[in-house]
Enzyme design. Structure first.
Site, short mmCIF file in Angstrom:
data_model
loop_
_atom_site.label_atom_id
_atom_site.label_comp_id
_atom_site.label_asym_id
_atom_site.label_seq_id
_atom_site.Cartn_x
_atom_site.Cartn_y
_atom_site.Cartn_z
N ARG A 30 0.85 -1.19 0.00
CA ARG A 30 0.00 0.00 0.00
C ARG A 30 0.89 1.23 0.00
O ARG A 30 1.87 1.31 0.75
CB ARG A 30 -0.90 0.04 1.25
CG ARG A 30 -1.76 -1.19 1.44
CD ARG A 30 -2.95 -1.17 0.46
NE ARG A 30 -3.83 -2.29 0.70
CZ ARG A 30 -3.83 -3.41 -0.01
NH1 ARG A 30 -2.98 -3.57 -0.99
NH2 ARG A 30 -4.68 -4.38 0.26
N HIS A 78 1.74 -0.25 -10.69
CA HIS A 78 0.74 -0.95 -9.87
C HIS A 78 0.31 -2.26 -10.53
O HIS A 78 -0.88 -2.54 -10.67
CB HIS A 78 -0.47 -0.06 -9.61
CG HIS A 78 -1.21 -0.45 -8.36
ND1 HIS A 78 -1.70 0.46 -7.48
CD2 HIS A 78 -1.55 -1.65 -7.84
CE1 HIS A 78 -2.31 -0.15 -6.48
NE2 HIS A 78 -2.23 -1.44 -6.69
#
Length: 115
Positions: A30, A78
């Site tokens: 994260r 990502h």
């Protein structure tokens, strides 16, 4: 590692300083776990040799962010964990079938835990 009040900013100056000199940081979890300025400072000091980052506090990462110009940081878009369609569909079908039979389903979100 889920992102919540107890884990936000967990990768910071204190925790980075605990790494062995020359360590390499990989964050595919994260973006909110990492204090960007602390990582940059540890790389610039030489304590951390570099980093590979796949997640960021703000996505997409702004063009003006210093991570773009730090040569010892590799950025990825990502994509550390791709979703495999066939596997995901089989998992969903299995969970729906288990729920319809009144069976327990794994991987449930527990809001009281924060994840």
């Amino acid at each position: 590692l889920p992102l919540h009040a107890e884990t936000e900013n967990i990768i910071n100056a204190r925790t980075l300083a605990l790494l062995q000199p020359g360590a390499y940081v990989i964050n595919v979890g994260r973006g909110g776990h990492l204090v960007d300025a602390d990582l940059l400072a540890q790389i610039e000091s030489g304590h951390v040799s570099g980093a590979m980052l796949d997640v960021f506090r703000e996505e997409p990462l702004p063009a003006s962010h210093p991570f773009w110009t730090q040569p010892r940081i590799t950025l990825t878009p990502h994509t550390s964990a791709r979703t495999l369609a066939a596997d995901s569909i089989a998992q969903i079908v299995g969970k729906v079938a288990a729920m319809s039979r009144g069976e327990a389903v794994t991987g449930r979100v527990h809001l009281s835990r924060g994840y």
